[in-house]
Design a protein around this motif. Structure first.
Motif, PDB file in Angstrom:
ATOM      1  N   UNK A 150      -3.403   6.415   2.692  1.00 45.80           N
ATOM      2  CA  UNK A 150      -3.106   5.841   1.305  1.00 45.80           C
ATOM      3  C   UNK A 150      -2.793   4.364   1.369  1.00 45.80           C
ATOM      4  N   UNK A 151      -3.522   3.919   0.579  1.00 45.16           N
ATOM      5  CA  UNK A 151      -3.338   2.159   0.473  1.00 45.16           C
ATOM      6  C   UNK A 151      -2.622   2.139  -0.962  1.00 45.16           C
ATOM      7  N   UNK A 152      -1.678   1.016  -0.803  1.00 43.00           N
ATOM      8  CA  UNK A 152      -0.829   0.528  -1.741  1.00 43.00           C
ATOM      9  C   UNK A 152      -0.815  -0.924  -2.045  1.00 43.00           C
ATOM     10  N   UNK A 153      -1.224  -1.405  -3.234  1.00 39.17           N
ATOM     11  CA  UNK A 153      -1.242  -2.779  -3.787  1.00 39.17           C
ATOM     12  C   UNK A 153      -0.231  -3.222  -4.535  1.00 39.17           C
ATOM     13  N   UNK A 154       0.372  -4.290  -4.298  1.00 37.62           N
ATOM     14  CA  UNK A 154       1.549  -4.866  -5.138  1.00 37.62           C
ATOM     15  C   UNK A 154       1.152  -4.624  -6.814  1.00 37.62           C
ATOM     16  N   UNK A 155       1.884  -4.033  -7.650  1.00 36.57           N
ATOM     17  CA  UNK A 155       1.713  -4.172  -9.062  1.00 36.57           C
ATOM     18  C   UNK A 155       2.058  -5.387  -9.631  1.00 36.57           C
ATOM     19  N   UNK A 156       1.999  -5.429 -10.763  1.00 31.90           N
ATOM     20  CA  UNK A 156       2.192  -6.873 -11.645  1.00 31.90           C
ATOM     21  C   UNK A 156       3.786  -6.984 -11.569  1.00 31.90           C
ATOM     22  N   UNK A 174       0.705  -5.441   0.518  1.00 33.65           N
ATOM     23  CA  UNK A 174       0.554  -4.139   0.266  1.00 33.65           C
ATOM     24  C   UNK A 174       1.049  -3.475   1.655  1.00 33.65           C
ATOM     25  N   UNK A 175       0.792  -2.106   1.550  1.00 33.08           N
ATOM     26  CA  UNK A 175       0.562  -1.101   2.775  1.00 33.08           C
ATOM     27  C   UNK A 175      -0.533  -0.369   2.755  1.00 33.08           C
ATOM     28  N   UNK A 176      -0.645   0.118   3.936  1.00 28.58           N
ATOM     29  CA  UNK A 176      -1.781   1.316   4.211  1.00 28.58           C
ATOM     30  C   UNK A 176      -1.073   2.229   5.145  1.00 28.58           C
ATOM     31  N   UNK A 206       0.852   0.276   7.992  1.00 26.06           N
ATOM     32  CA  UNK A 206       0.468  -1.157   8.331  1.00 26.06           C
ATOM     33  C   UNK A 206       0.835  -1.708   7.070  1.00 26.06           C
ATOM     34  N   UNK A 207       1.644  -2.999   7.079  1.00 23.53           N
ATOM     35  CA  UNK A 207       2.169  -3.741   6.075  1.00 23.53           C
ATOM     36  C   UNK A 207       1.402  -4.970   6.109  1.00 23.53           C
ATOM     37  N   UNK A 208       0.619  -5.061   4.949  1.00 25.02           N
ATOM     38  CA  UNK A 208      -0.190  -6.648   4.908  1.00 25.02           C
ATOM     39  C   UNK A 208       0.442  -7.381   3.902  1.00 25.02           C
TER      40      UNK A 208
END
Length: 136
Positions: A16-22, A34-36, A62-64
């Motif tokens: 699951x890949x999460x990207x920072x929202x607005x 974000x995170x994976x 993994x936090x990027x």
């Protein structure tokens, strides 16, 4: 990683890949923050707590965060929090001051386009969009 898919089999591991929202700081959101993570999902896209018990070692994160070095840890389930338990990204097994807690992660479906929130190690809440869910 542009592939956006959903529909994991019950208990199957998904990446699951999460990207920072607005946000005020990032009006367009950010794919660089974000995170994976890897977790077993049920047919509705919710984290499968029973399957997680058997698959715990494979449930990594993994936090990027822009130009910072990536942080690696594990997805863990802890007592306490909303509903009596919380899903946490744990980066150091013997310390809890670096943990990041998913807000109601047990209630959210991890499906592309959905939103989830995390409280970081400083106590700040950030909202993320589920960018992708693919077999792990």
């Amino acid at each position: 990683m542009n592939e956006v898919t959903a529909g994991a089999a019950t208990g199957a591991l998904s990446r699951i890949r999460l990207h920072l929202a607005r946000s005020k700081e990032f009006p367009e959101g950010s794919a660089r923050h974000g995170y994976e993570f890897v977790a077993p999902l049920n047919a509705e896209g919710h984290i499968d707590g029973e399957a997680w018990k058997d698959l715990r070692p494979a449930c990594t994160v993994t936090r990027f965060w822009a130009n910072e070095a990536p942080e690696h840890g594990r997805l863990v389930h802890r007592a306490g929090g909303v509903g009596g338990s919380s899903w946490v990204f744990d980066y150091e097994e013997d310390a809890s001051d670096d943990d990041e807690t998913g807000y109601r992660f047990g209630d959210h479906a991890f499906v592309p386009g959905e939103y989830v929130s995390l409280r970081d190690e400083d106590g700040d809440m950030h909202t993320f969009t589920v960018f992708s869910v693919v077999p792990a």
